[in-house]
Design a protein around this motif. Structure first.
Motif, PDB file in Angstrom:
ATOM      1  N   PHE A   1       0.728  -0.985  -0.066  1.00 41.86           N
ATOM      2  CA  PHE A   1       0.077   0.042  -0.067  1.00 41.86           C
ATOM      3  C   PHE A   1       1.174   1.391   0.115  1.00 41.86           C
ATOM      4  O   PHE A   1       1.939   1.410   0.717  1.00 41.86           O
ATOM      5  CB  PHE A   1      -0.816   0.030   1.404  1.00 41.86           C
ATOM      6  CG  PHE A   1      -2.303  -0.783   1.004  1.00 41.86           C
ATOM      7  CD1 PHE A   1      -3.169  -0.717  -0.184  1.00 41.86           C
ATOM      8  CD2 PHE A   1      -2.609  -1.578   2.151  1.00 41.86           C
ATOM      9  CE1 PHE A   1      -4.173  -1.523  -0.394  1.00 41.86           C
ATOM     10  CE2 PHE A   1      -3.908  -2.197   2.091  1.00 41.86           C
ATOM     11  CZ  PHE A   1      -4.467  -2.364   0.876  1.00 41.86           C
ATOM     12  N   GLY A   2       0.599   2.221  -1.069  1.00 39.19           N
ATOM     13  CA  GLY A   2       1.547   3.440  -1.175  1.00 39.19           C
ATOM     14  C   GLY A   2       2.502   2.961  -1.715  1.00 39.19           C
ATOM     15  O   GLY A   2       3.646   3.538  -1.084  1.00 39.19           O
ATOM     16  N   CYS A   3       2.718   2.456  -2.523  1.00 40.16           N
ATOM     17  CA  CYS A   3       3.948   1.711  -3.409  1.00 40.16           C
ATOM     18  C   CYS A   3       4.745   2.822  -4.003  1.00 40.16           C
ATOM     19  O   CYS A   3       5.997   2.483  -3.873  1.00 40.16           O
ATOM     20  CB  CYS A   3       3.722   0.596  -4.376  1.00 40.16           C
ATOM     21  SG  CYS A   3       2.591   1.287  -5.715  1.00 40.16           S
TER      22      CYS A   3
ATOM     23  N   LEU B   1      -0.301  -0.712  -4.814  1.00 41.67           N
ATOM     24  CA  LEU B   1      -1.513   0.387  -5.100  1.00 41.67           C
ATOM     25  C   LEU B   1      -1.026   2.015  -4.356  1.00 41.67           C
ATOM     26  O   LEU B   1      -0.247   1.937  -3.438  1.00 41.67           O
ATOM     27  CB  LEU B   1      -2.542   0.121  -3.972  1.00 41.67           C
ATOM     28  CG  LEU B   1      -3.747   1.033  -4.188  1.00 41.67           C
ATOM     29  CD1 LEU B   1      -4.826   0.542  -5.254  1.00 41.67           C
ATOM     30  CD2 LEU B   1      -4.485   1.254  -2.715  1.00 41.67           C
ATOM     31  N   ASP B   2      -1.240   2.613  -5.312  1.00 41.24           N
ATOM     32  CA  ASP B   2      -1.069   4.068  -4.952  1.00 41.24           C
ATOM     33  C   ASP B   2      -1.999   5.009  -5.545  1.00 41.24           C
ATOM     34  O   ASP B   2      -2.458   4.800  -6.600  1.00 41.24           O
ATOM     35  CB  ASP B   2       0.500   4.547  -5.620  1.00 41.24           C
ATOM     36  CG  ASP B   2       0.942   5.466  -4.973  1.00 41.24           C
ATOM     37  OD1 ASP B   2       1.983   5.316  -3.986  1.00 41.24           O
ATOM     38  OD2 ASP B   2       0.804   6.774  -5.080  1.00 41.24           O
ATOM     39  N   LEU B   3      -1.777   6.456  -4.950  1.00 40.60           N
ATOM     40  CA  LEU B   3      -2.755   7.288  -5.347  1.00 40.60           C
ATOM     41  C   LEU B   3      -2.346   7.915  -6.826  1.00 40.60           C
ATOM     42  O   LEU B   3      -3.261   8.371  -7.433  1.00 40.60           O
ATOM     43  CB  LEU B   3      -2.865   8.683  -4.417  1.00 40.60           C
ATOM     44  CG  LEU B   3      -3.359   8.268  -3.250  1.00 40.60           C
ATOM     45  CD1 LEU B   3      -3.170   9.744  -2.099  1.00 40.60           C
ATOM     46  CD2 LEU B   3      -4.859   8.340  -3.408  1.00 40.60           C
TER      47      LEU B   3
ATOM     48  N   THR C   1       3.922  -1.917   3.890  1.00 39.52           N
ATOM     49  CA  THR C   1       3.997  -0.451   3.355  1.00 39.52           C
ATOM     50  C   THR C   1       5.493  -0.210   3.895  1.00 39.52           C
ATOM     51  O   THR C   1       6.166  -0.860   4.633  1.00 39.52           O
ATOM     52  CB  THR C   1       2.978   0.263   4.235  1.00 39.52           C
ATOM     53  OG1 THR C   1       3.605   0.671   5.647  1.00 39.52           O
ATOM     54  CG2 THR C   1       1.538  -0.175   4.215  1.00 39.52           C
ATOM     55  N   LEU C   2       5.786   0.899   3.025  1.00 34.71           N
ATOM     56  CA  LEU C   2       7.055   1.626   3.180  1.00 34.71           C
ATOM     57  C   LEU C   2       6.928   3.199   2.924  1.00 34.71           C
ATOM     58  O   LEU C   2       6.828   3.231   1.969  1.00 34.71           O
ATOM     59  CB  LEU C   2       8.384   0.975   2.150  1.00 34.71           C
ATOM     60  CG  LEU C   2       9.672   1.739   2.281  1.00 34.71           C
ATOM     61  CD1 LEU C   2      10.214   1.497   3.688  1.00 34.71           C
ATOM     62  CD2 LEU C   2      10.646   0.832   1.384  1.00 34.71           C
ATOM     63  N   HIS C   3       7.167   3.542   4.393  1.00 30.97           N
ATOM     64  CA  HIS C   3       7.102   5.266   4.249  1.00 30.97           C
ATOM     65  C   HIS C   3       5.613   5.742   3.512  1.00 30.97           C
ATOM     66  O   HIS C   3       5.639   6.504   2.847  1.00 30.97           O
ATOM     67  CB  HIS C   3       8.389   5.775   3.500  1.00 30.97           C
ATOM     68  CG  HIS C   3       9.333   5.359   4.261  1.00 30.97           C
ATOM     69  ND1 HIS C   3      10.733   5.437   3.607  1.00 30.97           N
ATOM     70  CD2 HIS C   3       9.660   5.265   5.560  1.00 30.97           C
ATOM     71  CE1 HIS C   3      11.493   5.128   4.642  1.00 30.97           C
ATOM     72  NE2 HIS C   3      10.855   4.979   5.834  1.00 30.97           N
TER      73      HIS C   3
HETATM   74  C1  LIG Z   1       6.878   8.531   0.601  1.00 25.24           C
HETATM   75  S1  LIG Z   1       6.041   7.799  -0.613  1.00 25.24           S
HETATM   76  C2  LIG Z   1       6.758   6.056  -0.274  1.00 25.24           C
HETATM   77  C3  LIG Z   1       6.437   5.041  -1.624  1.00 25.24           C
HETATM   78  C4  LIG Z   1       7.103   3.957  -1.672  1.00 25.24           C
HETATM   79  N1  LIG Z   1       6.611   3.015  -0.687  1.00 25.24           N
HETATM   80  C5  LIG Z   1       8.677   3.742  -1.228  1.00 25.24           C
HETATM   81  O1  LIG Z   1       8.826   3.656  -0.021  1.00 25.24           O
HETATM   82  O2  LIG Z   1       9.711   4.429  -2.222  1.00 25.24           O
HETATM   83  C6  LIG Z   1       4.362   7.489   0.008  1.00 25.24           C
HETATM   84  C7  LIG Z   1       3.305   7.011  -1.055  1.00 25.24           C
HETATM   85  O3  LIG Z   1       2.325   6.850  -0.445  1.00 25.24           O
HETATM   86  C8  LIG Z   1       1.135   7.198  -1.471  1.00 25.24           C
HETATM   87  N2  LIG Z   1      -0.138   7.578  -0.731  1.00 25.24           N
HETATM   88  C9  LIG Z   1      -0.215   8.193   0.266  1.00 25.24           C
HETATM   89  N3  LIG Z   1      -1.536   8.026   0.896  1.00 25.24           N
HETATM   90  C10 LIG Z   1      -2.050   7.384   0.104  1.00 25.24           C
HETATM   91  C11 LIG Z   1      -3.509   6.539  -0.019  1.00 25.24           C
HETATM   92  N4  LIG Z   1      -4.289   7.047   0.966  1.00 25.24           N
HETATM   93  N5  LIG Z   1      -3.718   5.751  -0.836  1.00 25.24           N
HETATM   94  C12 LIG Z   1      -2.800   5.306  -1.464  1.00 25.24           C
HETATM   95  N6  LIG Z   1      -1.323   5.462  -1.497  1.00 25.24           N
HETATM   96  C13 LIG Z   1      -1.257   6.725  -0.845  1.00 25.24           C
HETATM   97  C14 LIG Z   1       1.646   8.492  -2.059  1.00 25.24           C
HETATM   98  O4  LIG Z   1       0.963   8.635  -3.417  1.00 25.24           O
HETATM   99  C15 LIG Z   1       3.207   8.293  -2.269  1.00 25.24           C
HETATM  100  O5  LIG Z   1       3.472   7.657  -3.271  1.00 25.24           O
END
Ligand SMILES: C[S@@+](CC[C@H](N)C(=O)[O-])C[C@H]1O[C@@H](n2cnc3c(N)ncnc32)[C@H](O)[C@@H]1O
Length: 384
Positions: A176-178, A204-206, A247-249
């Protein structure tokens, strides 16, 4: 350019600079030098010994050579510089003289940020890492991508023993939030190619454009079973079994949305490295903790720790065994906590853990959103 440049760029094993010059006002008694590695680059740590403390300075090879030269032209009269080629004795009495002697030291393994064997090795061009721009085509990790490389390796290390192995079907995992999906690709690659476990993985990502890029990359690499979708975690529905959520960050409360989804599906394994945490920063309130909370930076860190402690305790209270671990060194990212939750067989609710959670959350005056998300929007009773 100094006479020490070649030694430091070629590799110094260690060095000692001593013999304070008569009349020098410096309080430094001696300086020790040792190499260490950071982000794939060799640096030198200078330790200045004073009567009451030590001071450290980290320098790149050229700057280290210059520093030794200036110390010998200033407050010190001698140095021994050990390299694998020779022991160099430097004497600086009026003129700087260098005497070459046979080597007496072997290069030690570099400490500080020592290279350890990684699941995804450097020097081996892993196709997805090249495509995602982490590695060059010959397998070298790009310097500005080193933190990401370290993070995904560490994530795989921590996940290694926890991946469920369902019988007769592929394991199903959601990230999640990939984002750009370094972790999603890495987990898929690790399971399929290294552990030889069949898996179906979803990221999954926004961000629609990022998801399109990841989907295109997965297809180009022929990674069957790896899919990407655009959407909000809170709206994501699954019809089949989900074995693991990672999830990562994932930003702020996106981590909570991911945990709540995983718990709702009864996912046997949840692994999450939270990101920035703002929710409790504004809520947190405790009279006795006022000295801690009145300083912005301490308040921010406390709020983050309280958030993660609440998450861990809530997971315990719905039947998970939870470990909270250091993810990567603080030096590399301040977002360095991993929460790993493994569902305990036959335990659906742990009342004692939930009672503890309530006392904890009330003592900090907070209402974490994870509680609402997990328990269907109802406000749990608050202790008086
Ligand atoms: C800091 S990035 C981390 C991306 C990845 N996991 C990494 O570590 O490289 C956080 C990600 O979470 C996504 N995100 C934040 N809220 C979200 C939500 N409610 N649903 C899906 N994705 C979400 C953002 O679009 C962003 O791409």
């Amino acid at each position: 350019m100094t006479r020490f440049d070649g030694m430091f760029t070629g590799g110094v094993i260690s060095a000692v600079i001593s013999g304070r010059r008569k009349g020098s006002e410096s309080r430094v008694k001696q300086v020790r030098v040792r190499p260490f590695e950071k982000k794939g680059q060799t640096l030198y740590q200078f330790t200045f010994t004073l009567p009451d403390r030590e001071i450290h300075e980290n320098l790149e090879p050229a700057a280290a050579a210059e520093r030794v030269d200036s110390l010998l032209r200033g407050e010190f009269t001698q140095a021994v510089i050990y390299t694998s080629e020779a022991d160099w004795h430097a004497v600086s009495m009026g003129k700087l003289r260098l005497h070459k002697k046979p080597p007496t030291k072997k290069p030690a393994e570099l400490t500080h940020d020592r290279k350890k064997p990684r699941i995804l090795e450097e020097g081996v061009p892993h196709d997805f890492l090249v495509k995602l721009g982490v590695m060059t085509p010959d397998g070298k990790v790009k310097r500005d991508r080193y933190d990401k490389f370290r993070q995904i390796n560490r994530y795989l290390e921590l996940a290694a023993g926890s991946v469920p192995k369902p019988e007769g079907r592929p394991v199903r995992i959601i990230d999640f939030g990939c984002g750009k999906a370094y972790l999603t690709f890495a987990m898929y690659y690790y399971l399929r190619n290294i552990l030889k476990i069949e898996c179906e993985m979803t990221g999954l990502d926004l961000k629609r454009d990022v998801v399109e890029f990841c989907e295109g990359t997965a297809r180009a690499l022929g990674y069957d079973g790896l899919r990407f979708s655009a959407g909000d975690i809170s709206d994501w529905e699954e019809s089949g079994t989900v074995d693991m959520v990672v999830t990562l960050h994932a930003c702020d409360t996106a981590t909570d949305a991911a945990i709540a989804k995983a718990v709702g599906w009864g996912a046997p394994v949840i692994m999450t490295v939270p990101c920035c945490q703002h929710e409790l920063f504004y809520q947190i309130n405790s009279e006795v903790q006022h000295p801690l909370l009145r300083h912005g930076i301490l308040r921010e860190r406390t709020a983050a720790l309280v958030t993660d402690a609440a998450r861990a305790q809530l997971l315990e209270s719905v039947g998970y065994k939870v470990d909270v671990m250091e993810f990567v060194d603080m030096e590399h990212t301040p977002k360095n906590i991993m929460i790993r939750a493994i569902r305990k067989n036959g335990v659906k609710y742990d009342e004692k853990a939930f009672e503890e959670y309530k006392s904890f959350r009330d003592s900090w005056g907070v209402q974490p959103c994870l509680e609402r998300l997990m328990f269907g929007g109802e406000e749990r009773e608050t202790e008086a």
